[in-house]
Design an enzyme around this catalytic site. Structure first.
Site: not given
Ligand code: PLP
Length: 412
Positions: A129, A370, A232, A209, A206
């Site tokens: 991202h 993104c 999220k 998600q 990261d």
């Protein structure tokens, strides 16, 4: 046709927790498939925000009055819940942020500015991202460091061999998305952490998600940092957490100064507070952090395994049903993936499809998500992305597939 759902879940009961799902959009029942952008919020989370403002709104940590104490306790309870939620060794390793973007910028600035040197390397993947690309580019430019990129294959996977080859003695940071928002690919972050540590590089995950779709155990993954966003995972927008190992956080210099992050201030010299507070300058997003705890508890009450099983069943069913759509091309067919189905349809622009689906009450995301470099890699402008959550159903997917067939028929 697949009709598998996790047997333990009563989806209709779960849906009742999400007031927004009851509405009609363009005269049609809302089908919300934009969960990778942000999930909907259960009433437990929504109520926690108004309870805070109606019952104990006060600034935290330094107030001695009852409301301040209640607010402080609720805020710090949230930290404890998140320590457990990600299995951090210590509660002080959990920093509240605005979200994943904020967390990665914190690492790039508070670690990168102090420790990166000219010629050092930062390794990311081609499926990142923008928020796991741009902060590294910015600090690399400032420090004369080099950004290197692990390629993805046609299925949207990376290979550990490539990762191993690209990590060198100069690599200082390896930063990888746990679950890709564009493709759904789940990356082997634990194995990558081993490769990074073998060359004394730090491992950043990261987790934007991953937090509601994957098992998150930062000690087991042995990552040095894990950044994620509350919105999220059924929580509010504008708040999230950054996990960091104590020894590393203690070495880092805060990059935002102000109240709360100090130990003592004089015009001659300021000393900093202990972790995590030295990275939490200013009045934080108290209401949303308090409500974020409810989101973690909500996931735990349903059971991450149950959520994952249901979402896997939805994803498999979506792949099967969408395969019937003439001219469909899937992007992201990794062996391990979360509930994201990304695709294009020959001769149908993603934006047209998105608008026609919206007319039927179906919310999907269209565009580059993104992840522009990833789209460039595949030679496309963008995809149509349907991403599923615990409250989605097989029937919604069937309606989605049938709607896409109608759209294709109109275009041909
Ligand atoms: N990383 C990934 C994989 C994402 O999907 C997102 C948001 O879509 C982000 C980072 C950025 O998250 P936020 O906008 O909440 O900071």
């Amino acid at each position: 046709m697949s009709t598998a759902v996790a047997p333990k879940l009563d989806i209709q009961k779960i849906r009742k927790d999400f007031p927004i799902l009851e509405q009609k959009v363009n005269g049609k029942p809302l089908i919300y498939f934009d969960n990778a952008a942000t999930t909907q919020k259960p009433k437990q989370v929504i109520n926690a925000i108004s309870e805070y403002y109606e019952g104990y709104n006060a600034n935290i940590h330094r107030g001695l009055h009852s409301l301040a104490e209640k607010a402080t306790t609720a805020f710090e309870d949230s930290r404890k819940v998140f320590q457990k939620f990600i299995n951090a060794a210590e509660v002080e390793e959990v920093i509240f942020t605005k979200g994943t973007t904020d967390g990665i910028n914190l690492i790039a600035n508070a670690y990168g500015r102090k420790f990166l040197q000219e010629g050092d390397e930062i390794l990311i993947t081609a499926m990142e991202h923008h928020s796991n690309i741009v902060p590294w580019q910015m600090i690399a430019e400032e420090k004369g460091a080099i950004l290197k990129v692990v390629p993805v294959n046609a299925k949207g996977e990376i290979s550990l061999d490539d990762v191993e080859k690209l990590i060198t003695d100069k690599t200082k940071i390896v930063s990888v998305v746990y679950a890709s928002n564009s493709l759904g690919t789940v990356n082997p972050v634990k194995d990558i952490a081993k490769l990074a540590h073998a060359k004394n590089a730090l491992m950043v995950v990261d987790g934007a998600q991953a937090s509601s779709h994957c098992v998150v155990d930062v000690q087991n993954l042995d990552c040095d940092f894990y950044a994620t966003s509350g919105h999220k995972m059924y929580g509010p927008t504008g708040c999230g957490i950054l996990y960091g190992k104590r020894a590393i956080l203690e070495e880092m210099t805060p990059y935002q100064g102000g109240g709360e992050m100090i130990d003592n201030v004089s015009f001659e010299k300021t000393t900093y507070n202990d972790i995590p507070y030295k990275f939490e300058a200013g009045t934080p997003n108290i209401a949303d952090v308090v409500a974020l705890k409810k989101a973690a508890e909500y996931i735990d009450a349903i059971g991450k395994d149950n959520i994952m099983a249901h979402e896997q069943a939805l994803t498999q069913h979506a792949h099967e049903r969408l395969s019937e759509v003439p001219g469909i091309n899937f992007y992201g067919t990794a062996a391990e993936k979360v509930s994201v189905v990304s695709f294009t349809i020959d001769n149908v622009h993603p934006y047209d499809a998105g608008m026609m689906l919206d007319a039927k009450g179906i919310a999907v995301r269209t565009g580059h998500h993104c992840t522009q470099p990833l789209m460039d890699h595949f030679g496309i402008e963008g995809t149509i992305r349907a991403s599923f959550s615990v409250y989605n159903t097989i029937e919604e997917i069937d309606f989605f597939a049938d709607s896409l067939k109608d759209i294709v028929a109109k275009f041909s």
